[in-house]
Design a protein around this motif. Structure first.
Motif, PDB file in Angstrom:
ATOM      1  N   THR A  10       2.742 -41.429 -35.819  1.00 24.71           N
ATOM      2  CA  THR A  10       3.081 -40.235 -36.607  1.00 24.71           C
ATOM      3  C   THR A  10       3.938 -39.297 -35.770  1.00 24.71           C
ATOM      4  O   THR A  10       4.969 -38.803 -36.235  1.00 24.71           O
ATOM      5  CB  THR A  10       1.812 -39.525 -37.105  1.00 24.71           C
ATOM      6  OG1 THR A  10       1.081 -40.422 -37.948  1.00 24.71           O
ATOM      7  CG2 THR A  10       2.143 -38.260 -37.882  1.00 24.71           C
ATOM      8  N   HIS A  11       3.532 -39.053 -34.530  1.00 18.76           N
ATOM      9  CA  HIS A  11       4.327 -38.206 -33.633  1.00 18.76           C
ATOM     10  C   HIS A  11       5.731 -38.775 -33.462  1.00 18.76           C
ATOM     11  O   HIS A  11       6.719 -38.043 -33.508  1.00 18.76           O
ATOM     12  CB  HIS A  11       3.661 -38.085 -32.259  1.00 18.76           C
ATOM     13  CG  HIS A  11       2.791 -36.882 -32.112  1.00 18.76           C
ATOM     14  ND1 HIS A  11       3.298 -35.613 -32.021  1.00 18.76           N
ATOM     15  CD2 HIS A  11       1.451 -36.759 -32.057  1.00 18.76           C
ATOM     16  CE1 HIS A  11       2.308 -34.752 -31.899  1.00 18.76           C
ATOM     17  NE2 HIS A  11       1.180 -35.428 -31.930  1.00 18.76           N
ATOM     18  N   ARG A  12       5.831 -40.077 -33.258  1.00 17.70           N
ATOM     19  CA  ARG A  12       7.145 -40.709 -33.065  1.00 17.70           C
ATOM     20  C   ARG A  12       7.969 -40.613 -34.335  1.00 17.70           C
ATOM     21  O   ARG A  12       9.154 -40.278 -34.291  1.00 17.70           O
ATOM     22  CB  ARG A  12       6.977 -42.170 -32.650  1.00 17.70           C
ATOM     23  CG  ARG A  12       8.299 -42.836 -32.286  1.00 17.70           C
ATOM     24  CD  ARG A  12       8.105 -44.190 -31.642  1.00 17.70           C
ATOM     25  NE  ARG A  12       7.467 -45.168 -32.485  1.00 17.70           N
ATOM     26  CZ  ARG A  12       8.090 -45.880 -33.423  1.00 17.70           C
ATOM     27  NH1 ARG A  12       9.372 -45.707 -33.634  1.00 17.70           N
ATOM     28  NH2 ARG A  12       7.434 -46.761 -34.136  1.00 17.70           N
ATOM     29  N   GLU A  15      10.054 -37.524 -35.158  1.00 17.68           N
ATOM     30  CA  GLU A  15      11.322 -37.339 -34.451  1.00 17.68           C
ATOM     31  C   GLU A  15      12.517 -37.698 -35.329  1.00 17.68           C
ATOM     32  O   GLU A  15      13.649 -37.360 -34.991  1.00 17.68           O
ATOM     33  CB  GLU A  15      11.352 -38.203 -33.185  1.00 17.68           C
ATOM     34  CG  GLU A  15      10.327 -37.794 -32.154  1.00 17.68           C
ATOM     35  CD  GLU A  15      10.266 -38.760 -30.985  1.00 17.68           C
ATOM     36  OE1 GLU A  15      11.164 -39.629 -30.860  1.00 17.68           O
ATOM     37  OE2 GLU A  15       9.319 -38.640 -30.196  1.00 17.68           O
ATOM     38  N   PRO A 155       7.707 -30.035 -33.544  1.00 17.03           N
ATOM     39  CA  PRO A 155       6.857 -31.191 -33.830  1.00 17.03           C
ATOM     40  C   PRO A 155       5.468 -30.725 -34.250  1.00 17.03           C
ATOM     41  O   PRO A 155       5.101 -29.573 -34.020  1.00 17.03           O
ATOM     42  CB  PRO A 155       6.803 -31.930 -32.494  1.00 17.03           C
ATOM     43  CG  PRO A 155       6.992 -30.853 -31.478  1.00 17.03           C
ATOM     44  CD  PRO A 155       7.919 -29.844 -32.123  1.00 17.03           C
ATOM     45  N   PHE A 163      -4.543 -31.786 -35.775  1.00 18.05           N
ATOM     46  CA  PHE A 163      -3.145 -32.195 -35.801  1.00 18.05           C
ATOM     47  C   PHE A 163      -2.542 -31.465 -36.994  1.00 18.05           C
ATOM     48  O   PHE A 163      -2.930 -31.711 -38.128  1.00 18.05           O
ATOM     49  CB  PHE A 163      -3.116 -33.714 -35.990  1.00 18.05           C
ATOM     50  CG  PHE A 163      -1.807 -34.375 -35.737  1.00 18.05           C
ATOM     51  CD1 PHE A 163      -0.949 -33.979 -34.733  1.00 18.05           C
ATOM     52  CD2 PHE A 163      -1.446 -35.467 -36.510  1.00 18.05           C
ATOM     53  CE1 PHE A 163       0.243 -34.640 -34.500  1.00 18.05           C
ATOM     54  CE2 PHE A 163      -0.264 -36.135 -36.288  1.00 18.05           C
ATOM     55  CZ  PHE A 163       0.577 -35.720 -35.287  1.00 18.05           C
TER      56      PHE A 163
END
Length: 193
Positions: A10-12, A15, A155, A163
């Motif tokens: 999810t973090h990636r 981007e 982000p 989160f």
């Protein structure tokens, strides 16, 4: 399901911008991810299909809130432009959008590649949300041409053990990819065409 892997993915995925109507950079990343897992992909109008052995499927809506440049230093709400014919822009919606974007760090990007074209900050002004259309002022994007998508720059952070951020669509895509990686046979990722 590996929750840590879903969170990392999810973090990636965050981007890669995917403003409503300008999702190509994120769709391309999803396609690269699927192909790296050895899956066959097909693109259709508003659809990336990752095929497997059977007819079962998972789908995820992947666009995210954002803006589009309309003139030097002025932005419009992208979802409003995409849905203008069937979703009225009420005073309540204008005020909510204006408040939501106030003082946000944003970046303009190339709709095809996702390359950053400029960075800025949405300026909250008294007139924001008033009138028949919604135009937000932004500092720092004066040289960006009209019609360029503008995404949130920040982000999703861990805040108070949570989160937080605009996660629903990107999290659904990360879960879908996790399902494929775990053996689920087919994923369709849907976005507005």
């Amino acid at each position: 399901m590996d929750v840590d892997r879903v969170v990392a993915r999810t973090h990636r995925f965050l981007e890669f911008p995917a403003v409503v109507g300008y999702e190509e950079p994120f769709v391309a990343e999803l396609e690269r991810t699927a192909r790296a897992m050895g899956r066959h992909t097909e693109r259709g109008d508003g659809l990336l299909a990752v095929t497997g052995e059977s007819a079962e499927h998972v789908s995820a809506h992947i666009d995210r809130h954002g803006l589009v440049t309309t003139a030097a230093g002025t932005l419009a709400y992208a979802a409003r432009l995409a849905a203008a014919a069937h979703r009225p822009l009420t005073p309540k919606l204008r005020a909510a959008v204006c408040h939501r974007f106030a003082t946000e760090s944003v970046y303009a990007y190339d709709a095809a590649t996702g390359a950053v074209l400029g960075e800025g900050t949405v300026e909250h002004t008294e007139h924001c949300g008033i009138g028949p259309d919604l135009a937000l002022a932004v500092a720092g994007l004066d040289d960006v041409a009209a019609g360029v998508p503008v995404a949130f720059a920040a982000p999703a952070p861990w805040t108070g053990g949570r989160f937080m951020g605009q996660l629903d669509n990107v999290l659904a895509a990360a879960i879908g990819v996790e399902l494929i990686e775990s053996g689920f046979p087919r994923l369709g990722v849907v976005h507005p065409g």
